[in-house]
Structures are given as structure tokens and as C-alpha cells.
Design a protein around this motif. Structure first.
Motif, PDB file in Angstrom:
ATOM      1  N   VAL A  80       0.858  -1.191   0.000  1.00 47.29           N
ATOM      2  CA  VAL A  80       0.000   0.000   0.000  1.00 47.29           C
ATOM      3  C   VAL A  80       0.894   1.242   0.000  1.00 47.29           C
ATOM      4  CG1 VAL A  80      -1.719   1.287   1.341  1.00 47.29           C
ATOM      5  CG2 VAL A  80      -1.925  -1.201   1.086  1.00 47.29           C
ATOM      6  N   SER A  81       1.956   1.232   0.815  1.00 45.66           N
ATOM      7  CA  SER A  81       2.969   2.293   0.735  1.00 45.66           C
ATOM      8  C   SER A  81       4.292   1.766   1.268  1.00 45.66           C
ATOM      9  CB  SER A  81       2.538   3.545   1.508  1.00 45.66           C
ATOM     10  OG  SER A  81       2.469   3.276   2.881  1.00 45.66           O
ATOM     11  N   ILE A  82       5.384   2.414   0.816  1.00 49.74           N
ATOM     12  CA  ILE A  82       6.730   1.964   1.191  1.00 49.74           C
ATOM     13  C   ILE A  82       7.514   3.180   1.675  1.00 49.74           C
ATOM     14  CG2 ILE A  82       8.868   0.838   0.361  1.00 49.74           C
ATOM     15  CD1 ILE A  82       7.224  -0.547  -1.798  1.00 49.74           C
ATOM     16  N   GLU A  83       8.279   3.021   2.740  1.00 53.51           N
ATOM     17  CA  GLU A  83       9.037   4.155   3.300  1.00 53.51           C
ATOM     18  C   GLU A  83      10.246   4.516   2.418  1.00 53.51           C
ATOM     19  OE1 GLU A  83       8.204   6.123   6.059  1.00 53.51           O
ATOM     20  OE2 GLU A  83       6.330   5.034   5.803  1.00 53.51           O
ATOM     21  N   ARG A  84      10.701   5.770   2.554  1.00 53.66           N
ATOM     22  CA  ARG A  84      11.698   6.308   1.625  1.00 53.66           C
ATOM     23  C   ARG A  84      12.999   5.522   1.544  1.00 53.66           C
ATOM     24  NH1 ARG A  84      16.412   9.281   2.021  1.00 53.66           N
ATOM     25  NH2 ARG A  84      16.212   9.416   4.276  1.00 53.66           N
ATOM     26  N   ILE A  85      13.655   5.296   2.688  1.00 52.00           N
ATOM     27  CA  ILE A  85      14.985   4.679   2.610  1.00 52.00           C
ATOM     28  C   ILE A  85      14.845   3.260   2.068  1.00 52.00           C
ATOM     29  CG2 ILE A  85      17.083   4.037   3.866  1.00 52.00           C
ATOM     30  CD1 ILE A  85      16.455   6.144   5.948  1.00 52.00           C
ATOM     31  N   HIS A  86      13.806   2.575   2.508  1.00 51.05           N
ATOM     32  CA  HIS A  86      13.648   1.202   2.054  1.00 51.05           C
ATOM     33  C   HIS A  86      13.328   1.147   0.553  1.00 51.05           C
ATOM     34  CE1 HIS A  86      13.393  -3.026   2.430  1.00 51.05           C
ATOM     35  NE2 HIS A  86      12.165  -3.062   1.976  1.00 51.05           N
ATOM     36  N   GLN A  87      12.508   2.088   0.101  1.00 50.22           N
ATOM     37  CA  GLN A  87      12.190   2.137  -1.341  1.00 50.22           C
ATOM     38  C   GLN A  87      13.485   2.301  -2.138  1.00 50.22           C
ATOM     39  OE1 GLN A  87      12.570   4.857  -3.479  1.00 50.22           O
ATOM     40  NE2 GLN A  87      11.157   4.428  -5.153  1.00 50.22           N
ATOM     41  N   ALA A  88      14.367   3.189  -1.660  1.00 51.41           N
ATOM     42  CA  ALA A  88      15.643   3.407  -2.375  1.00 51.41           C
ATOM     43  C   ALA A  88      16.502   2.145  -2.329  1.00 51.41           C
ATOM     44  CB  ALA A  88      16.390   4.582  -1.753  1.00 51.41           C
ATOM     45  N   ASN A  89      16.502   1.467  -1.189  1.00 58.20           N
ATOM     46  CA  ASN A  89      17.297   0.232  -1.087  1.00 58.20           C
ATOM     47  C   ASN A  89      16.762  -0.841  -2.033  1.00 58.20           C
ATOM     48  OD1 ASN A  89      19.160   1.155   0.771  1.00 58.20           O
ATOM     49  ND2 ASN A  89      17.935   0.543   2.550  1.00 58.20           N
ATOM     50  N   LEU A  90      15.434  -0.942  -2.142  1.00 60.92           N
ATOM     51  CA  LEU A  90      14.856  -1.937  -3.061  1.00 60.92           C
ATOM     52  C   LEU A  90      15.315  -1.649  -4.495  1.00 60.92           C
ATOM     53  CD1 LEU A  90      11.206  -2.247  -1.649  1.00 60.92           C
ATOM     54  CD2 LEU A  90      13.015  -3.958  -1.480  1.00 60.92           C
ATOM     55  N   CYS A  91      15.261  -0.387  -4.894  1.00 63.36           N
ATOM     56  CA  CYS A  91      15.702  -0.030  -6.256  1.00 63.36           C
ATOM     57  C   CYS A  91      17.192  -0.333  -6.417  1.00 63.36           C
ATOM     58  CB  CYS A  91      15.453   1.447  -6.538  1.00 63.36           C
ATOM     59  SG  CYS A  91      13.716   1.861  -6.603  1.00 63.36           S
ATOM     60  N   ASN A  92      17.981   0.004  -5.391  1.00 65.77           N
ATOM     61  CA  ASN A  92      19.430  -0.234  -5.473  1.00 65.77           C
ATOM     62  C   ASN A  92      19.754  -1.701  -5.719  1.00 65.77           C
ATOM     63  OD1 ASN A  92      20.387   2.327  -5.222  1.00 65.77           O
ATOM     64  ND2 ASN A  92      20.742   2.233  -3.020  1.00 65.77           N
ATOM     65  N   PHE A  93      18.884  -2.591  -5.254  1.00 69.08           N
ATOM     66  CA  PHE A  93      19.184  -4.015  -5.394  1.00 69.08           C
ATOM     67  C   PHE A  93      18.226  -4.726  -6.365  1.00 69.08           C
ATOM     68  CE2 PHE A  93      21.386  -2.572  -1.715  1.00 69.08           C
ATOM     69  CZ  PHE A  93      22.657  -3.059  -1.991  1.00 69.08           C
ATOM     70  N   GLY A  94      17.513  -3.936  -7.143  1.00 64.31           N
ATOM     71  CA  GLY A  94      16.760  -4.505  -8.257  1.00 64.31           C
ATOM     72  C   GLY A  94      15.469  -5.203  -7.876  1.00 64.31           C
ATOM     73  N   ILE A  95      14.867  -4.823  -6.760  1.00 64.29           N
ATOM     74  CA  ILE A  95      13.540  -5.360  -6.404  1.00 64.29           C
ATOM     75  C   ILE A  95      12.504  -4.269  -6.704  1.00 64.29           C
ATOM     76  CG2 ILE A  95      12.055  -6.201  -4.533  1.00 64.29           C
ATOM     77  CD1 ILE A  95      14.524  -7.316  -3.161  1.00 64.29           C
ATOM     78  N   LEU A  96      11.483  -4.612  -7.476  1.00 66.95           N
ATOM     79  CA  LEU A  96      10.484  -3.604  -7.853  1.00 66.95           C
ATOM     80  C   LEU A  96       9.654  -3.171  -6.648  1.00 66.95           C
ATOM     81  CD1 LEU A  96       9.089  -5.267 -11.128  1.00 66.95           C
ATOM     82  CD2 LEU A  96      10.248  -3.038 -11.023  1.00 66.95           C
ATOM     83  N   PRO A  97       9.655  -1.862  -6.317  1.00 71.91           N
ATOM     84  CA  PRO A  97       8.781  -1.390  -5.234  1.00 71.91           C
ATOM     85  C   PRO A  97       7.445  -0.948  -5.821  1.00 71.91           C
ATOM     86  CG  PRO A  97      10.402   0.300  -5.797  1.00 71.91           C
ATOM     87  CD  PRO A  97      10.512  -0.772  -6.835  1.00 71.91           C
ATOM     88  N   LEU A  98       6.461  -1.825  -5.824  1.00 69.74           N
ATOM     89  CA  LEU A  98       5.190  -1.539  -6.498  1.00 69.74           C
ATOM     90  C   LEU A  98       4.097  -1.212  -5.492  1.00 69.74           C
ATOM     91  CD1 LEU A  98       5.398  -4.463  -9.099  1.00 69.74           C
ATOM     92  CD2 LEU A  98       5.833  -2.022  -9.513  1.00 69.74           C
ATOM     93  N   LEU A  99       3.239  -0.279  -5.879  1.00 69.13           N
ATOM     94  CA  LEU A  99       2.142   0.128  -4.988  1.00 69.13           C
ATOM     95  C   LEU A  99       0.801  -0.205  -5.634  1.00 69.13           C
ATOM     96  CD1 LEU A  99       3.401   3.680  -3.901  1.00 69.13           C
ATOM     97  CD2 LEU A  99       3.908   1.470  -2.862  1.00 69.13           C
ATOM     98  N   PHE A 100      -0.175  -0.547  -4.809  1.00 72.90           N
ATOM     99  CA  PHE A 100      -1.519  -0.792  -5.334  1.00 72.90           C
ATOM    100  C   PHE A 100      -2.094   0.520  -5.866  1.00 72.90           C
ATOM    101  CE2 PHE A 100      -1.142  -4.216  -2.165  1.00 72.90           C
ATOM    102  CZ  PHE A 100      -1.540  -5.296  -2.936  1.00 72.90           C
ATOM    103  N   GLU A 101      -2.616   0.477  -7.069  1.00 72.03           N
ATOM    104  CA  GLU A 101      -3.300   1.659  -7.611  1.00 72.03           C
ATOM    105  C   GLU A 101      -4.531   1.935  -6.732  1.00 72.03           C
ATOM    106  OE1 GLU A 101      -2.215   3.147 -10.897  1.00 72.03           O
ATOM    107  OE2 GLU A 101      -3.382   4.690  -9.847  1.00 72.03           O
ATOM    108  N   ASN A 102      -5.247   0.866  -6.367  1.00 70.42           N
ATOM    109  CA  ASN A 102      -6.403   0.990  -5.466  1.00 70.42           C
ATOM    110  C   ASN A 102      -6.079   0.198  -4.200  1.00 70.42           C
ATOM    111  OD1 ASN A 102      -7.883   2.095  -7.729  1.00 70.42           O
ATOM    112  ND2 ASN A 102      -7.944  -0.028  -8.463  1.00 70.42           N
ATOM    113  N   GLU A 103      -6.019   0.923  -3.079  1.00 71.52           N
ATOM    114  CA  GLU A 103      -5.582   0.283  -1.825  1.00 71.52           C
ATOM    115  C   GLU A 103      -6.389  -0.973  -1.472  1.00 71.52           C
ATOM    116  OE1 GLU A 103      -5.192   2.995   1.442  1.00 71.52           O
ATOM    117  OE2 GLU A 103      -3.916   4.343   0.262  1.00 71.52           O
ATOM    118  N   GLU A 104      -7.707  -0.976  -1.843  1.00 73.09           N
ATOM    119  CA  GLU A 104      -8.577  -2.114  -1.484  1.00 73.09           C
ATOM    120  C   GLU A 104      -8.096  -3.411  -2.126  1.00 73.09           C
ATOM    121  OE1 GLU A 104      -9.302   1.207  -2.566  1.00 73.09           O
ATOM    122  OE2 GLU A 104     -10.625   0.306  -4.089  1.00 73.09           O
ATOM    123  N   ASP A 105      -7.317  -3.284  -3.218  1.00 76.89           N
ATOM    124  CA  ASP A 105      -6.869  -4.491  -3.914  1.00 76.89           C
ATOM    125  C   ASP A 105      -5.914  -5.337  -3.072  1.00 76.89           C
ATOM    126  OD1 ASP A 105      -8.430  -3.901  -6.040  1.00 76.89           O
ATOM    127  OD2 ASP A 105      -6.818  -3.156  -7.338  1.00 76.89           O
TER     128      ASP A 105
END
Ligand code: MIC
Ligand code: SF4
Length: 642
Positions: A554-579
Motif C-alpha cells: 500500500v505504501s513503502i518508506e523512503r529509505i527502504h524504497q531506495a534500497n529496493l531499487c538499489n538491489f533490483g527489487i520492484l517497489p510496487l504500490l496498489f493503484e487501489n488500496e482495497e486491492d
């Protein structure tokens, strides 16, 4: 146009991008710091960049986290850090010199400078007006290589402090009030800027307590103006480099929160979140078992002097264990010289090393269901080392007064007079536990615990596999990568990876590695504020090692989002939170056309088990999208040299 202090510093450091709220920008980084738990990986990555020497203005490597040293691993790591620092031109702060943020504040932090550190509490230096941010080790390695740091130009919240605190109410209570208002989620890409007549009533270490715990709200950094108080602090530390820095009159903010210091009460963050704030008066009378004073939040000279004064002349009851960890060797020597240490010991305090220690669950775990009052900044479930432990975060005054009583007590009822306690005109200065680099090269020592940083494959165009784990809101990096007893494996990714998500699901690592070995892509499904807490990039590296390809949250915190990108893991968010409800653990998932989706940031997740198509969005800058495409930052550098 009138400017905030935040935008003044960013403007002076802008390397790329448009300096407008919400835009992705790259800023020049003047200073960097690392600590030992995240530092080994940071320097291994720096070595992988192939540079001879660090290129930024100042780089410091601290040893403060893994100092308990059960087994050979930590000592070996410290030796690696000492030798690599000498070889690469990094200042080395030896074990025993103190906690990175306290020592950096004392000896190196400067107003108007940018600083990144491989530790989420790096914003402590915002207490002197340094634009200081937590980051993953790889980002710090790159900053040491002279590469700029990417952030989103933040929204700026003005926290106005009015009036003056009453005796026994202190800086910790101010930041707990801020946490009560802003909570631990929903504050990404935000900077807290403190103004108001109350600012001048707070010393730099008190300001640093406040900026330190802005990290718990998830903000990029927190800033105090650099004023006469800052100058007096730097003078007392015999330091050069003071400049005046403040927001322009009439600067506009995205939000304003006013705190009247004169009516503020002692506060406490209750189990198991720093955002679960109550006033101490609501908790009064609750029996306690343990009190710990220290950590990078509250271990300054003033903190310990005040606590000692409250304890002076009494001995703590037999039902309470009290521990005190001075934040730096200088603080330790000062309280030893002026009799404060004796007061603490006489009251029954156990004097702990000047290190992170209890704060990271390295030792001093509470007993079963034990109630522990601590002056540090995080009370996530199990972080203390005891799952049933009930950790409350409080000020040193509340901690000391409660230790005396044996129950939660309101320090404003204490009859002592603390008004004479101030910072000295000059602090004790002893830099002998720093090793300053010379021009000589050095043979780098690598014990068997030091492994190479793992590599990743380039991003696949089709990802198919299982929802290996579904978790709820506020999953911290301590849930993802537990510290405490496992900390010593931080330099050994294959071994450390065996405990990924251990506190949540002890079978996760085994399950994930089996799926990885079958060539499948692993997915993690999460609620809001995923990855809050620490900067530890291991919370991305180890899942990457286990074959995780995407976090869908639903949401990802800043430092962790950057770490995921740094190591090639897609940080994806639900377009609709209910999903979030449309996926169960174990569902078969697939994302096709990953490469073209990367460009427009729109992905379709097919839940093959349930027959649903779920729209997802990627919140990442163009630079991060490129990192993801190559399978992480190190691959990207190898492929395109940047
Ligand atoms: C923390 O307080 O959680 C830590 C331990 O200092 C971490 C760093 C780490 O995981 O080593 C942090 O705050 O970033
Ligand atoms: Fe160390 Fe605790 Fe500060 Fe982290 S929060 S740097 S573990 S003292």
C-alpha cells in the motif's frame, strides 16, 4: 521569494533536476558516515566501485553497533573496517569512542553541509543545521565516490516551538508530541523545519534528540536553524565552520504545527511503536522492571547529568535494573571527572559501554513480559531481544525518576532542582580514538565472515511466481531483517539470509529459496508503511538473494524504497488500496511486459489463482527505473559506468 532553510541548503547543493516539490533531484553530498553493522557492506561496495580513495569532503567510519563480540565475527569486521578506512582515506572511530550520531554531532557535523549515513538516525546532525539523511550502504558508498544522492524535493513542515519547557520536561517530550501528531507513516519526502522563540531555549544536544527521532516519522530529515546556540556549541567543541542559517521571513510551508513548550507534559511511546504516544500521567503507577538510559537519542552530557541529579542520594529498588550508556567517550570522561558517574553508580546503575548496545537488542533484554523504560528511539516488538518485552520510550528525566520509584512516575513531581545543570563552556575534547588517514595504502584484512556483496540478474520481462508472504501495515526493517543476536552475520549475506522475516514467519527463508531454486520470482505483499525504521539495506539485499523480485504494498518508506531499487527489487504500490485484499499468501502471480511497464510506471499484476487483474504503480525516479532495469545499482554501474 522567501525560502525555507531546507530549500536554501538544497539549492546550494543541487546537481541535477528542478528544485520543485515532488521533483526528483540529485544533490551533492559533503559528508558521509557509516557504522559497523551497515558499514562492512558499504565498504565492500565501495571497493567494488574500484576507486583508490574516497572523494567527498569528509568520510567517517564508526564502530558502535556490534561491540558485544560474542564469537570472532565482530572483531574481524572491525579489523576489516579499520584497514579499509586507512586504505581508502576514511576517518576511523574505534570501538569505545561512542555512538556514531553523538560523536558526529560533537566532532564533525556542520550547519549548511549535506551528510548521508548508512544509518537512519543520521538526521541527528540536523540539530546543528546539517541536511543529514539516512541511506543504504550502497548510496553511502557512491557518495564517498563523489556521486550525488537522489531524493524527491520534499514538502516542508514548519514545527513552531513557543515558550520554554517546564523543569523535568525535555526534548524527548517535544519529539514524542510531534510523533503523536504526525505518527510513523505518511511522512515520506517531508522535512521538518523547527522555528519559533522556543528554539533558542534548547541546546544543540537537545535539538539533536528531536531531529534524531524525526526518523521515526519517516521524514527525509529535520532541521534546526544555525544560531547563536549552535555557535556556542561549536565553540565549546573547539570547532570551526559555524555559519548562520535560517528560513527567510515569510517562507511558506506545506503544513504548520505549533507546540507550546510551557504546557507540554512528560510523554511516553508505548509498545510497540514510537507513534503510540501517551502522556506519562496516563501511565503513572504501572510497575516497571528495567530502565535504560542512553542511545543516540538521549546520551549527551546534559541528559546524564539530569538523570544523575534525580537519582542522587537514593538507591533504586530491588525490583528494577538500571543501565546507563554514555553516548560518547567524551561524555563518559566528563561525567567521570565531575562526579556524575559516581552518583549514577551509587544509585545502583550498571554502567554500559558507550555504544548502541541495548537499543539494538545486543544485550540487556528484558525478562518475560518485562516492562522496560528506555530513552532510545525505537520500541518495535521484539527489538529488545524479548518478544513479550513491553518497551516504553521516555525522557531521561522520566526514566530516572521512575527507576527510583519502581513504577512509571511523572518527573515533574520530583522535588530536586535541575536549573543549575547546563552544558559546559568547553567540552572535554579527546580525539585520540579516531584514526585519521594518511597517504599510505594498507593491506585490507578480511576475516572468514566477510563475503562479497551478492549480485543480481537483470530485470526479467515476465515475472511469475508465488505471493510468498503477505504482511500487514507498518512492517519494519527489524521484521524483515532481525538484528540482535543475528547482527554479526551482516557481512555474510548467505548466512544472514536464512533469517529473513524470521520474527514474522520463520519458514519464509526456506520457502523463498526453494522457489528461487525452481527459477520462480518471489513476491511480498504488504500493507501501509512497509520498511519503516532502520536504513539497513540488508532488508533488500537478503530478500534479493532469496529471489524476491517485487514488493507489492500500500505504501513503502523512503529509505527502504531506495534500497529496493538499489538491489533490483520492484517497489510496487496498489493503484487501489482495497486491492490488497485481492491477494492471499500462496496465490500464483504474474506480471508481463515488465520492461515497457517500467517506462510508464503502470503494471498489471495477474492473480492467476483468483482470476483478477490488479493495477499497480511504480513510484520511482528515472534514475531508479534504470537501476531496476539492470537488476540493481552495481549492475547499472558495470553496464553503463554510472
Ligand atoms: C537501528 O537503530 O535500527 C540501527 C540498527 O541503527 C539501523 C542500522 C542497522 O540496521 O544497522 C538504522 O537505524 O538504520
Ligand atoms: Fe545505535 Fe540505537 Fe542509535 Fe540505531 S538507534 S544508531 S542502534 S543507538
Amino acid at each position: 521569494m522567501a525560502k525555507t532553510m531546507c530549500y536554501k541548503i538544497l539549492e546550494a547543493h543541487l546537481l541535477e533536476g528542478k528544485l520543485e516539490k515532488g521533483e526528483s533531484i540529485v544533490v551533492k553530498i559533503d559528508q558521509s558516515l557509516t557504522q559497523d553493522a551497515t558499514g562492512t557492506m558499504a565498504y565492500l561496495q565501495f571497493e567494488a566501485l574500484g576507486l583508490d580513495r574516497v572523494k567527498n569532503e569528509l568520510a567517517v567510519s564508526y564502530v558502535d553497533h556490534n561491540t558485544v563480540q560474542v564469537g570472532f565475527e565482530n572483531f574481524d569486521d572491525h579489523e576489516y573496517l579499520r584497514t579499509v578506512a586507512k586504505d581508502k582515506g576514511v576517518i576511523f572511530s574505534r570501538a569505545g569512542n561512542g555512538i556514531c550520531h553523538q560523536v558526529h554531532l560533537e566532532r564533525f557535523a556542520l550547519p549548511g553541509k549535506t551528510l548521508i549515513g548508512s544509518d537512519s538516525h543520521t538526521p541527528t546532525a540536523g540539530g546543528v543545521g546539517s541536511f543529514s539523511m539516512g541511506a543504504g550502504g550502497l548510496d553511502v558508498a557512491l557518495a564517498m565516490a563523489g556521486v550525488g544522492f537522489s531524493i524527491i524535493a520534499p514538502r516542508v513542515v514548519n514545527i513552531i516551538l513557543k515558550g520554554k519547557l517546564r523543569p523535568f520536561v525535555s526534548a524527548k517530550d517535544i519529539i514524542l508530541k510531534v510523533l503523536e501528531r504526525y505518527g510513523v507513516k505518511g511522512n515520506v519526502n517531508t522535512v521538518f523545519e523547527y522555528t519559533g522563540d522556543g528554539v533558542k531555549t534548547l541546546t544543540v544536544p537537545e535539538r539533536a534528540t528531536i531531529t534524531n527521532m524525526g526518523a521515526e516519522c519517516g521524514v527525509t530529515t529535520s532541521l534546526f536553524p544555525s544560531d547563536e546556540v549552535t555557535k556556542a556549541f561549536l565553540d565549546a567543541q573547539n570547532r570551526e565552520g559555524w555559519i548562520e542559517l535560517k528560513a527567510d521571513e515569510g517562507a511558506e510551508y506545506d503544513d504548520v504545527f505549533e507546540i507550546d513548550l510551557s504546557v507540554l507534559e512528560p510523554m511516553a511511546a508505548c509498545p510497540h511503536s514510537p507513534g503510540n504516544v501517551k502522556s506519562v500521567s496516563e501511565l503513572k503507577g504501572m510497575k516497571i522492571n528495567q530502565v535504560l538510559i542512553g542511545s543516540c537519542t538521549n546520551s549527551s552530557y546534559l541528559d546524564l547529568k539530569r538523570a544523575a541529579e534525580i537519582l542522587d542520594g537514593h538507591v533504586i529498588p530491588p525490583t528494577v535494573s538500571l543501565g546507563v550508556a554514555p553516548g560518547s567517550r567524551a561524555v563518559m570522561r566528563m561525567i567521570a571527572a565531575d562526579g556524575t558517574l559516581d552518583k549514577l553508580v551509587a544509585a545502583g546503575a550498571r554502567i554500559l559501554e558507550s555504544a548502541c548496545g541495548f537499543c539494538i537488542g545486543n544485550h540487556q533484554s528484558p525478562g518475560t513480559d518485562g516492562v522496560s523504560l528506555r530513552t532510545n528511539n525505537r520500541n518495535f516488538e521484539g527489538r529488545s531481544g524479548t518478544k513479550s518485552g513491553q518497551v516504553y520510550l521516555v525522557s531521561p528525566e522520566t526514566a530516572a525518576y521512575s527507576a527510583l520509584k519502581g513504577y512509571f512516575a511523572d518527573p515533574t513531581e520530583c522535588d530536586k532542582d535541575l536549573s543549575g545543570i547546563t552544558n559546559p563552556d568547553s567540552f572535554l575534547i579527546d580525539d585520540t580514538m579516531f584514526i585519521f588517514p594518511d597517504d599510505e595504502k594498507c593491506e585490507i584484512k578480511r576475516g572468514p565472515n566477510i563475503g562479497a556483496p551478492p549480485t543480481n540478474e537483470a530485470l526479467r520481462n515476465s515475472l511469475s511466481g508465488e505471493a510468498l508472504l503477505k504482511v500487514g501495515d507498518k512492517i519494519t526493517t527489524d521484521h524483515i531483517m532481525p538484528a540482535g543476536q543475528y547482527l554479526k552475520y551482516k557481512s555474510n549475506i548467505p548466512l544472514y539470509s536464512t533469517v529473513v522475516f524470521n520474527p514474522v514467519d520463520p519458514d519464509f527463508a526456506k520457502r523463498a529459496s526453494e522457489h528461487r531454486d525452481n527459477g520462480e520470482a518471489g513476491f511480498i505483499i504488504a500493507g501501509a508503511s512497509y520498511g519503516q525504521g532502520s536504513s539497513r539495506e540488508h532488508a533488500a539485499i537478503c530478500p534479493m538473494y532469496l529471489g524476491i523480485k517485487a514488493v507489492v504494498a500500500v505504501s513503502i518508506e523512503r529509505i527502504h524504497q531506495a534500497n529496493l531499487c538499489n538491489f533490483g527489487i520492484l517497489p510496487l504500490l496498489f493503484e487501489n488500496e482495497e486491492d490488497y485484499e485481492k491477494i492471499s499468501q500462496g496465490d500464483e502471480l504474474r506480471i508481463d511486459n515488465v520492461h515497457s511497464s517500467l517506462k510508464d510506471g503502470k503494471f498489471i499484476l495477474m492473480n492467476l489463482s483468483k482470476g483478477w487483474d490488479i493495477p499497480l504503480k511504480l513510484f520511482a525516479s528515472d534514475i531508479q527505473k534504470e537501476q531496476l532495469y539492470y537488476g540493481g545499482r552495481l549492475n547499472q554501474i558495470k553496464e553503463c559506468g554510472r
